[in-house]
Design an enzyme around this catalytic site. Structure first.
Site, PDB file in Angstrom:
ATOM      1  N   GLY A  31     -25.388  -2.216  52.396  1.00  0.00           N
ATOM      2  CA  GLY A  31     -24.756  -3.534  52.457  1.00  0.00           C
ATOM      3  C   GLY A  31     -24.090  -3.760  53.798  1.00  0.00           C
ATOM      4  O   GLY A  31     -24.355  -3.053  54.768  1.00  0.00           O
ATOM      5  N   GLY A  36     -29.512  -6.079  62.500  1.00  0.00           N
ATOM      6  CA  GLY A  36     -30.288  -4.828  62.484  1.00  0.00           C
ATOM      7  C   GLY A  36     -31.003  -4.662  61.145  1.00  0.00           C
ATOM      8  O   GLY A  36     -32.207  -4.370  61.096  1.00  0.00           O
ATOM      9  N   HIS A  37     -30.274  -4.864  60.041  1.00  0.00           N
ATOM     10  CA  HIS A  37     -30.907  -4.766  58.717  1.00  0.00           C
ATOM     11  C   HIS A  37     -31.994  -5.836  58.569  1.00  0.00           C
ATOM     12  O   HIS A  37     -33.059  -5.580  58.005  1.00  0.00           O
ATOM     13  CB  HIS A  37     -29.885  -4.998  57.604  1.00  0.00           C
ATOM     14  CG  HIS A  37     -28.802  -3.974  57.535  1.00  0.00           C
ATOM     15  ND1 HIS A  37     -27.516  -4.218  57.949  1.00  0.00           N
ATOM     16  CD2 HIS A  37     -28.812  -2.695  57.088  1.00  0.00           C
ATOM     17  CE1 HIS A  37     -26.771  -3.144  57.755  1.00  0.00           C
ATOM     18  NE2 HIS A  37     -27.531  -2.193  57.247  1.00  0.00           N
ATOM     19  N   GLY A 147     -34.379   2.446  60.133  1.00  0.00           N
ATOM     20  CA  GLY A 147     -34.094   2.124  61.532  1.00  0.00           C
ATOM     21  C   GLY A 147     -34.090   3.374  62.406  1.00  0.00           C
ATOM     22  O   GLY A 147     -33.606   4.430  61.987  1.00  0.00           O
ATOM     23  N   ASP A 150     -30.636   5.361  63.321  1.00  0.00           N
ATOM     24  CA  ASP A 150     -30.220   6.617  62.685  1.00  0.00           C
ATOM     25  C   ASP A 150     -31.394   7.589  62.801  1.00  0.00           C
ATOM     26  O   ASP A 150     -32.103   7.861  61.826  1.00  0.00           O
ATOM     27  CB  ASP A 150     -29.837   6.382  61.226  1.00  0.00           C
ATOM     28  CG  ASP A 150     -28.618   5.491  61.116  1.00  0.00           C
ATOM     29  OD1 ASP A 150     -27.568   5.870  61.649  1.00  0.00           O
ATOM     30  OD2 ASP A 150     -28.731   4.401  60.540  1.00  0.00           O
ATOM     31  N   ARG A 187     -20.427  -0.247  61.600  1.00  0.00           N
ATOM     32  CA  ARG A 187     -19.221   0.401  62.145  1.00  0.00           C
ATOM     33  C   ARG A 187     -18.616  -0.406  63.289  1.00  0.00           C
ATOM     34  O   ARG A 187     -17.451  -0.207  63.634  1.00  0.00           O
ATOM     35  CB  ARG A 187     -19.554   1.803  62.645  1.00  0.00           C
ATOM     36  CG  ARG A 187     -20.003   2.713  61.535  1.00  0.00           C
ATOM     37  CD  ARG A 187     -20.442   4.026  62.088  1.00  0.00           C
ATOM     38  NE  ARG A 187     -21.039   4.869  61.067  1.00  0.00           N
ATOM     39  CZ  ARG A 187     -21.551   6.055  61.306  1.00  0.00           C
ATOM     40  NH1 ARG A 187     -21.560   6.536  62.526  1.00  0.00           N
ATOM     41  NH2 ARG A 187     -22.077   6.771  60.340  1.00  0.00           N
TER      42      ARG A 187
HETATM   43  O1  PAF Z   1     -28.818   4.188  56.519  1.00  0.00           O
HETATM   44  C1  PAF Z   1     -28.228   3.794  55.485  1.00  0.00           C
HETATM   45  O2  PAF Z   1     -27.809   2.638  55.390  1.00  0.00           O
HETATM   46  C2  PAF Z   1     -28.037   4.748  54.324  1.00  0.00           C
HETATM   47  O3  PAF Z   1     -27.868   6.055  54.759  1.00  0.00           O
HETATM   48  C3  PAF Z   1     -29.171   4.666  53.274  1.00  0.00           C
HETATM   49  C4  PAF Z   1     -30.498   5.066  53.845  1.00  0.00           C
HETATM   50  C5  PAF Z   1     -29.234   3.261  52.713  1.00  0.00           C
HETATM   51  C6  PAF Z   1     -28.865   5.618  52.115  1.00  0.00           C
HETATM   52  O4  PAF Z   1     -27.697   5.268  51.436  1.00  0.00           O
END
Ligand code: PAF
Length: 282
Positions: A31, A36-37, A147, A150, A187
């Site tokens: 959430g 980016g999402h 992404g 990470d 963040r």
């Molecule tokens: O990258 C994230 O947002 C989280 O680590 C994920 C992959 C949704 C797992 O909770």
């Protein structure tokens, strides 16, 4: 956009997609969605008939350094953004739906879980691997998008997917950046204006500087790392690591490695920022 709050409701919808032979791309999230999402969601739309997103603040992947209670909860805005993207299904479980019996069974991905982020945040990757495995089992997508921001998490998911034979194609999506170069991240919300606009972009600039040095055939990687850590500290960060690694297995980079990744993590005020860039030596 269908909203499923529990596993049974999710399974019913997924069965429907499968019985119509429709392919599904899945984007798991915590959430607090940002551009980016949404870039992951758009990629998902390109590659499958149906797009499923989960929003679940997974308690088992948080540690003391990153407080679960402090994680921003912006559900109304998240849902509005997803609706605009025209996704098919959003899965919104609560913790007692995902962990009704607690969490006795964990997925551990050896090796990669213990270095870099794993070293700084013990237990974090076990929490990530466990929840992603559970979500994969529930959604059973054809494709899942993660992404590159990470990077270590992406490698961990790829390894877990292979080891546990999920048969899901993992697609990596490039890091979305603000104009300043700062990688988009939830963040960033913990930063004040000065930190966000003036200091944080130095993280990307420092990686670019290191990349240029590597491309200029300087292979004193330890020296480059040391200098970068000093520069970051001087600019107001509390750096955790700045590492030049082999891009395929995250081992310490050797002088003859051709595919490298620079990974950085640094505290800035209340935010622990992470970022990475790839370096290909021709
Ligand atoms: O990258 C994230 O947002 C989280 O680590 C994920 C992959 C949704 C797992 O909770």
């Amino acid at each position: 956009m269908i909203q499923a709050h529990d596993k049974d409701a999710l399974r019913v919808v997924m069965r429907g997609y499968r019985s119509n032979s429709e392919t599904t791309a899945f984007v798991p999230t915590l959430g607090n969605l940002h551009e980016g999402h949404l870039s992951l969601v758009r990629k998902a739309k390109e590659v499958a008939d149906r797009v499923v997103v989960s929003i679940f603040i997974n308690p088992t992947q948080f540690d003391k350094a990153e407080d679960l209670a402090a994680y921003p909860r912006t559900l109304d805005n998240d849902l509005a953004l997803l609706k605009k993207e025209n996704i098919d299904l959003v899965f919104l479980p609560q913790a007692d739906e995902m962990y009704p019996l607690g969490s006795a069974t964990r997925v551990e991905v050896d090796g990669i879980s213990d270095i870099l982020e794993g070293d700084s945040r013990p237990g974090h990757f076990s929490g990530v691997a466990t929840i992603v495995a559970k979500l994969f089992n529930l959604v059973q997508p054809d494709i899942s998008i993660f992404g590159e921001k990470d990077y270590q998490q992406l490698m961990l998911i790829r390894r877990m997917e292979q080891d546990l034979d999920f048969g899901i194609e993992i697609i990596a999506a490039p890091t979305a950046r603000e104009e300043s170069g700062l990688a988009m991240s939830s963040r960033n919300n913990y930063l004040n204006e000065k930190q966000r606009n003036e200091i944080a972009p130095n993280l990307y600039a420092e990686m670019q500087h290191a990349k240029q040095m590597i491309l200029d055939a300087q292979n004193d990687y330890l020296g480059i790392q040391k200098k970068a850590l000093e520069n970051l500290a001087q600019k107001g960060f509390e750096p955790d690591y700045f590492e030049i690694r082999n891009a395929d297995d995250l081992s310490v980079a050797q002088a003859d490695d051709k595919e490298l990744v620079i990974l950085v993590s640094a505290w800035l005020g209340k935010a622990r920022l992470i970022d990475n860039i790839r370096v290909s030596i021709r």
